[in-house]
Design a protein around this motif. Structure first.
Motif, PDB file in Angstrom:
ATOM      1  N   ASP A  76      -1.272  -3.043  -4.048  1.00 56.44           N
ATOM      2  CA  ASP A  76      -0.789  -3.783  -2.759  1.00 56.44           C
ATOM      3  C   ASP A  76       0.688  -2.294  -2.672  1.00 56.44           C
ATOM      4  O   ASP A  76       0.886  -1.685  -4.119  1.00 56.44           O
ATOM      5  CB  ASP A  76       0.153  -4.599  -2.904  1.00 56.44           C
ATOM      6  CG  ASP A  76      -0.864  -5.603  -2.139  1.00 56.44           C
ATOM      7  OD1 ASP A  76      -1.884  -5.699  -1.609  1.00 56.44           O
ATOM      8  OD2 ASP A  76      -0.671  -6.650  -2.759  1.00 56.44           O
ATOM      9  N   LEU A 121       1.948  -7.103   3.013  1.00 53.88           N
ATOM     10  CA  LEU A 121       2.405  -5.920   2.693  1.00 53.88           C
ATOM     11  C   LEU A 121       2.013  -5.028   3.858  1.00 53.88           C
ATOM     12  O   LEU A 121       0.726  -5.630   4.032  1.00 53.88           O
ATOM     13  CB  LEU A 121       1.776  -5.863   1.097  1.00 53.88           C
ATOM     14  CG  LEU A 121       2.289  -6.594   0.229  1.00 53.88           C
ATOM     15  CD1 LEU A 121       2.080  -6.139  -1.539  1.00 53.88           C
ATOM     16  CD2 LEU A 121       4.036  -6.445   0.074  1.00 53.88           C
ATOM     17  N   SER A 129      -2.845  -2.341   1.512  1.00 49.64           N
ATOM     18  CA  SER A 129      -3.321  -2.293   0.427  1.00 49.64           C
ATOM     19  C   SER A 129      -4.763  -1.753   0.280  1.00 49.64           C
ATOM     20  O   SER A 129      -4.968  -0.938   1.078  1.00 49.64           O
ATOM     21  CB  SER A 129      -4.056  -4.265   0.526  1.00 49.64           C
ATOM     22  OG  SER A 129      -3.269  -4.454   0.506  1.00 49.64           O
TER      23      SER A 129
END
Length: 390
Positions: A29, A106, A109
């Protein structure tokens, strides 16, 4: 503890490896999109991911892997390039590389899927990737032998190259308390540089002055290109025999002085492999250099300095019961530069590790080692004051 990072660099905030013995995936990530280049390495089986420089925002201890992935290493290879290396328990095949936006909250990735494979298929895949994914180890345009790099202005100057071992992605040995060899080596090298700069007519160069990886060949080349009068590689290694302790000075030889020296040389010579760098067709060259070096007076100078260093170190610290040892260390192979590897102590020994962490102990060692270097410079025909107070 998480690696400190600059605000303008992409940050890798998490690594994840999940799966079983047949298939799985690796997830990294980031806080923003990044480009990745992959390659494969054998013995052990490794997936290498190269990026333009990134920061690492996860803790080294925050890794709980399932499936074939056993471990991960990461760090900067130079000022523009960072690397992640995943080590696998068996051959594998990468089946898909994908980008995911917004995974786990997030923004970005990278997901790499893999399946179990066999040695033949892994080797074939590795060769297919080499043209686009391998790291090329460049050779400098100028080498010391046959070059005119040594100018008359530097002819009387004593140049000592300090080589703090390991760095960047290669942490070296890890002590009982978690202290890293690369940090101990760099701290001591800086302390030793400060002491040496108190003497006149001694110029200090360092192969690295920060936490960055440097291949063994580049360390040797650096010393020769700087026209070093002496090359000192600094370490605090770990060995299987935890009772082994005390400062030790190593010189080069094609035959190791003992089993511990052979073990240590093999470990140090694997430093490049830890960082995912391989050299093709060099074994014969290294062996030839070692045999040739044994016949050169350079080795005599290396041994002379080793004895000087041991005498000084013994004034302030415990030395190993066999303080001068020798083995085939790659980093000592320059045929025209007196070179030694100094083990300040062994992080595998509790007493040594405690001392290595003490700033006063390191300073005392630096003072004595700097005086040994100054004496060696005088024996080499240089005019150097033995004390900064004189």
């Amino acid at each position: 503890m998480a690696t400190a990072h600059a605000a303008d660099l992409p940050v890798a905030s998490r690594v994840l490896a999940v799966g079983d013995e047949t298939a799985g995936r690796v997830v990294i990530d980031f806080d923003r999109p990044v480009a990745v280049r992959q390659s494969l390495l054998e013995n052990p089986w490794r997936l290498v991911l190269d990026f333009e420089r990134v920061a690492f925002g996860f803790d080294a201890g925050d890794k709980s892997f399932t499936g074939l992935v056993q471990d991960v290493r990461y760090g900067d290879m130079d000022t523009t390039h960072s690397r992640l290396i995943f080590e696998f328990a068996a051959p594998f095949a990468v089946t898909n590389v994908a980008e995911q936006e917004g995974g786990d909250g997030l923004p970005y990735s990278i997901v790499i899927e893999y399946r179990a494979s066999d040695r033949k298929a892994f080797t074939a895949a590795r060769l297919d990737m080499i043209r686009t994914s391998s790291v090329v180890v460049q050779t400098g345009k100028s080498d010391r032998l046959g070059s005119d790099a040594l100018s008359s202005a530097n002819a009387g100057e004593f140049v000592v190259v300090l080589d703090p071992g390991h760095g960047g992605i290669d942490s070296g040995a890890i002590g009982i308390s978690g202290v890293r060899e690369k940090d101990i080596a760099l701290d001591f090298a800086q302390e030793l540089r400060n002491e040496l700069e108190k003497f006149g007519n001694i110029r200090v160069e360092m192969t690295r002055d920060r936490d960055v990886f440097l291949p063994l060949n580049d360390r040797v080349r650096f010393g020769r290109q700087k026209n070093a009068s002496l090359f000192v590689s600094l370490h605090a290694d770990s060995v299987r025999q935890s009772y082994v302790r005390g400062a030790t000075v190593y010189t080069i030889s094609d035959k190791a002085s003992d089993a511990i020296a052979a073990q240590l040389a093999a470990s140090e010579n694997a430093s490049d492999s830890i960082a995912g760098i391989e050299y093709a067709g060099e074994v014969a060259e290294v062996e030839d250099i070692l045999v040739d070096l044994a016949r050169r007076e350079t080795l005599g100078f290396s041994v002379q300095f080793a004895r000087l260093a041991i005498g000084h170190i013994a004034e302030v610290a415990r030395t190993n019961k066999n303080p001068h040892r020798y083995a085939g260390f790659r980093v000592l192979r320059a045929p025209d530069v007196p070179s030694v590897l100094v083990e300040l102590g062994y992080l595998s020994n509790a007493e040594d590790e405690k001392l290595l962490r003490q700033a006063q102990w390191r300073q005392n060692m630096a003072v004595e080692l700097s005086e040994a270097i100054a004496e060696f410079a005088i024996l080499s025909g240089r005019e150097v004051a033995l004390s900064s107070d004189e």
